[in-house]
Design a protein around this motif. Structure first.
Motif, PDB file in Angstrom:
ATOM      1  N   ASP A   1      51.029  33.338  54.043  1.00 28.57           N
ATOM      2  CA  ASP A   1      49.705  33.155  53.455  1.00 28.57           C
ATOM      3  C   ASP A   1      48.586  33.814  54.243  1.00 28.57           C
ATOM      4  N   SER A   2      48.202  33.233  55.377  1.00 28.47           N
ATOM      5  CA  SER A   2      46.931  33.612  55.987  1.00 28.47           C
ATOM      6  C   SER A   2      46.913  34.994  56.604  1.00 28.47           C
ATOM      7  N   SER A   3      48.077  35.557  56.971  1.00 21.74           N
ATOM      8  CA  SER A   3      48.082  36.897  57.567  1.00 21.74           C
ATOM      9  C   SER A   3      47.978  37.995  56.522  1.00 21.74           C
ATOM     10  N   VAL A   4      48.122  37.626  55.259  1.00 24.53           N
ATOM     11  CA  VAL A   4      48.150  38.598  54.158  1.00 24.53           C
ATOM     12  C   VAL A   4      46.903  38.437  53.301  1.00 24.53           C
ATOM     13  N   GLY A   5      46.243  39.529  52.979  1.00 24.25           N
ATOM     14  CA  GLY A   5      45.156  39.447  52.006  1.00 24.25           C
ATOM     15  C   GLY A   5      43.772  39.701  52.542  1.00 24.25           C
ATOM     16  N   GLY A   6      43.585  39.647  53.870  1.00 24.18           N
ATOM     17  CA  GLY A   6      42.318  40.044  54.447  1.00 24.18           C
ATOM     18  C   GLY A   6      41.244  38.986  54.542  1.00 24.18           C
TER      19      GLY A   6
ATOM     20  N   LYS B   1      51.620  37.072  46.709  1.00 29.47           N
ATOM     21  CA  LYS B   1      50.227  37.151  47.162  1.00 29.47           C
ATOM     22  C   LYS B   1      49.703  38.573  47.059  1.00 29.47           C
ATOM     23  N   LYS B   2      50.553  39.547  47.364  1.00 36.69           N
ATOM     24  CA  LYS B   2      50.145  40.950  47.297  1.00 36.69           C
ATOM     25  C   LYS B   2      49.648  41.311  45.893  1.00 36.69           C
ATOM     26  N   LYS B   3      50.345  40.808  44.880  1.00 39.65           N
ATOM     27  CA  LYS B   3      49.936  41.100  43.505  1.00 39.65           C
ATOM     28  C   LYS B   3      48.560  40.514  43.207  1.00 39.65           C
ATOM     29  N   PHE B   4      48.317  39.282  43.645  1.00 36.89           N
ATOM     30  CA  PHE B   4      47.015  38.655  43.419  1.00 36.89           C
ATOM     31  C   PHE B   4      45.913  39.420  44.138  1.00 36.89           C
ATOM     32  N   VAL B   5      46.176  39.813  45.386  1.00 38.72           N
ATOM     33  CA  VAL B   5      45.162  40.499  46.188  1.00 38.72           C
ATOM     34  C   VAL B   5      44.861  41.876  45.628  1.00 38.72           C
ATOM     35  N   GLU B   6      45.889  42.596  45.199  1.00 41.16           N
ATOM     36  CA  GLU B   6      45.666  43.933  44.638  1.00 41.16           C
ATOM     37  C   GLU B   6      44.827  43.863  43.366  1.00 41.16           C
ATOM     38  N   GLU B   7      44.997  42.808  42.596  1.00 46.20           N
ATOM     39  CA  GLU B   7      44.246  42.665  41.351  1.00 46.20           C
ATOM     40  C   GLU B   7      42.825  42.175  41.587  1.00 46.20           C
TER      41      GLU B   7
ATOM     42  N   ARG C   1      42.501  35.701  41.937  1.00 50.19           N
ATOM     43  CA  ARG C   1      42.886  35.286  43.291  1.00 50.19           C
ATOM     44  C   ARG C   1      42.543  33.828  43.562  1.00 50.19           C
ATOM     45  N   HIS C   2      41.606  33.287  42.791  1.00 48.09           N
ATOM     46  CA  HIS C   2      41.264  31.868  42.938  1.00 48.09           C
ATOM     47  C   HIS C   2      42.494  30.969  42.791  1.00 48.09           C
ATOM     48  N   LEU C   3      43.491  31.439  42.017  1.00 49.53           N
ATOM     49  CA  LEU C   3      44.679  30.611  41.781  1.00 49.53           C
ATOM     50  C   LEU C   3      45.421  30.295  43.075  1.00 49.53           C
ATOM     51  N   LEU C   4      45.243  31.130  44.103  1.00 49.96           N
ATOM     52  CA  LEU C   4      45.881  30.874  45.391  1.00 49.96           C
ATOM     53  C   LEU C   4      45.326  29.618  46.063  1.00 49.96           C
ATOM     54  N   ASN C   5      44.242  29.089  45.492  1.00 55.79           N
ATOM     55  CA  ASN C   5      43.630  27.887  46.065  1.00 55.79           C
ATOM     56  C   ASN C   5      44.132  26.600  45.420  1.00 55.79           C
ATOM     57  N   PHE C   6      45.226  26.664  44.704  1.00 51.16           N
ATOM     58  CA  PHE C   6      45.790  25.436  44.136  1.00 51.16           C
ATOM     59  C   PHE C   6      46.001  24.404  45.251  1.00 51.16           C
TER      60      PHE C   6
ATOM     61  N   GLY D   1      55.003  27.010  37.529  1.00 49.05           N
ATOM     62  CA  GLY D   1      54.963  28.463  37.497  1.00 49.05           C
ATOM     63  C   GLY D   1      53.711  29.036  36.879  1.00 49.05           C
ATOM     64  N   LYS D   2      52.790  28.190  36.427  1.00 48.71           N
ATOM     65  CA  LYS D   2      51.544  28.694  35.858  1.00 48.71           C
ATOM     66  C   LYS D   2      50.397  27.723  36.109  1.00 48.71           C
ATOM     67  N   CYS D   3      49.367  28.230  36.789  1.00 47.34           N
ATOM     68  CA  CYS D   3      48.134  27.476  36.976  1.00 47.34           C
ATOM     69  C   CYS D   3      46.981  28.264  36.376  1.00 47.34           C
ATOM     70  N   VAL D   4      45.886  27.579  36.092  1.00 57.54           N
ATOM     71  CA  VAL D   4      44.701  28.220  35.526  1.00 57.54           C
ATOM     72  C   VAL D   4      43.466  27.723  36.263  1.00 57.54           C
ATOM     73  N   ARG D   5      42.410  28.516  36.175  1.00 59.43           N
ATOM     74  CA  ARG D   5      41.119  28.085  36.724  1.00 59.43           C
ATOM     75  C   ARG D   5      40.392  27.241  35.691  1.00 59.43           C
ATOM     76  N   LYS D   6      39.767  26.182  36.170  1.00 63.63           N
ATOM     77  CA  LYS D   6      38.956  25.366  35.276  1.00 63.63           C
ATOM     78  C   LYS D   6      37.633  25.081  35.981  1.00 63.63           C
ATOM     79  N   THR D   7      36.555  25.510  35.376  1.00 64.58           N
ATOM     80  CA  THR D   7      35.230  25.280  35.945  1.00 64.58           C
ATOM     81  C   THR D   7      34.695  23.946  35.438  1.00 64.58           C
ATOM     82  N   VAL D   8      34.331  23.083  36.379  1.00 63.28           N
ATOM     83  CA  VAL D   8      33.838  21.755  36.001  1.00 63.28           C
ATOM     84  C   VAL D   8      32.485  21.522  36.669  1.00 63.28           C
TER      85      VAL D   8
END
Length: 344
Positions: A118-123, A203-209, A217-222, A313-320
């Motif tokens: 996790d923390s070493s990847v993504g900047g 993680k690489k896929k999320f960061v590249e996008e 990338r917010h999904l990594l904060n589940f 296998g699937k999460c979504v962002r929800k703004t509350v």
């Protein structure tokens, strides 16, 4: 890669000059000598700095000390920083490198499962403020991430467990197959090298996008929004991984109550977390959690982004709305207080 090869690997991106190796009091006695020996043999001038182990070192005081140390050497923009350690060291060293001379190279050498996946990847680099975790930071991609899988073999179970929380998170947000494989606990502990590769690939896929964390990338904060609040309430006595495990369990209990996911999602996640040995109780009142969550970096004006599971296998962002957080914490609390025998 073996740690003894770090000199030859770094030489491919930096031909000579100075390197400041930042580590902590737990990692230094085990690995600093091998690391510095290899770097010196490759022709680098090496300076070492060891900070106290623990989240308390991710502070403004220690950060400024590191900046002053680099200036005293002095490092130039053609030199670099090596982060030898777990997530705390990677964050501290990365943020120091990101801001010294407006940015010099950093090489991440993770020594824990948490840092490796996790923390070493993504900047992302950061330090904590009294008001909350990771509130001062910068995006600063590492020039290299060098992982020696053998370093994980010497870790105590509690430290490995810290990383396993993040591994389970990857299964929840993006990889149903990984989640299913993790149900075999004994096999998973024996298969860490492949698990690390899978998680880094996700993680690489999320960061590249979404390198700068404006969208997917917010999904990594589940599990992290509540998890960070739990971590802060404990004065960091609860580790990051344990706090994230508690946070994932809590937000999924909320999701069931709100009809955002099926009861089976909570049941499967909870069962897995318990099988690995996580204590999922949350010994802090909702007002304390709410106050800290209101300072979370994902807050924008009067709303906050939460990461909600729809299925394994699937999460979504929800703004509350921020004002709804207390109600959400209340509806999830019964399942959490019972250690999740079912989100009624």
């Amino acid at each position: 890669m073996k740690l003894e090869e770090i000199g030859s690997r770094v030489k491919k991106i930096q031909d000579g000059g100075k390197l400041a190796v930042i580590t902590d009091e737990n990692v230094g006695p085990r690995y600093l000598l091998d690391c510095t020996k290899s770097l010196k043999e490759a022709g680098f001038q090496v300076y070492t700095f060891t900070v106290p182990a623990g989240e308390e070192s991710k502070s403004g005081r220690v950060y400024l000390e590191m900046l002053n140390k680099l200036a005293e050497i002095p490092l130039t923009r053609s030199d670099g920083v090596v982060a030898l350690g777990g997530g705390m060291v990677g964050d501290l060293a990365g943020f120091t490198a990101a801001t010294y001379l407006r940015g010099i190279r950093v090489i991440q050498v993770p020594t824990t499962l948490l840092a490796a996946v996790d923390s070493s990847v993504g900047g992302k680099t950061a330090i904590n403020l009294p008001e909350g975790k990771n509130l001062a930071g910068a995006f600063h991609q590492p020039e290299l991430v060098l992982q020696d899988a053998e370093l994980l073999n010497s870790l105590p179970k509690s430290v490995l467990l810290d990383g396993m929380a993040e591994v389970i998170k990857y299964g929840m947000i993006a990889d149903e197959k990984l989640f299913a494989e993790l149900k075999d606990v004994e096999a998973s502990w024996k298969n860490l090298e492949n698990i690390v590769e899978t998680c880094v690939s996700i993680k690489k896929k999320f960061v590249e996008e979404d390198e700068f964390d404006y969208g997917v990338r917010h999904l990594l904060n589940f599990g992290h929004t509540i998890g960070h609040a739990i971590e802060k309430c404990s004065d960091f006595r609860f580790s990051h991984g344990l706090s994230v495990a508690k946070g994932m369990n809590y937000i999924t209990a909320i999701a069931v109550k709100k009809g955002w996911c099926e009861q089976s999602v909570f049941d499967e996640l909870h069962a897995m977390l318990k099988e690995y040995g996580f204590d999922l109780s949350v010994p802090y009142d909702n007002d304390s959690l709410y106050d800290i969550m209101c300072s979370d970096k994902k807050r924008e004006k009067n709303s906050i982004d939460l990461v909600i599971p729809e299925r394994i296998g699937k999460c979504v962002r929800k703004t509350v709305p921020v004002e709804d957080l207390k109600e959400l914490l209340e509806i999830g609390r019964p399942a959490v207080d019972r250690e999740g025998n079912g989100a009624e």
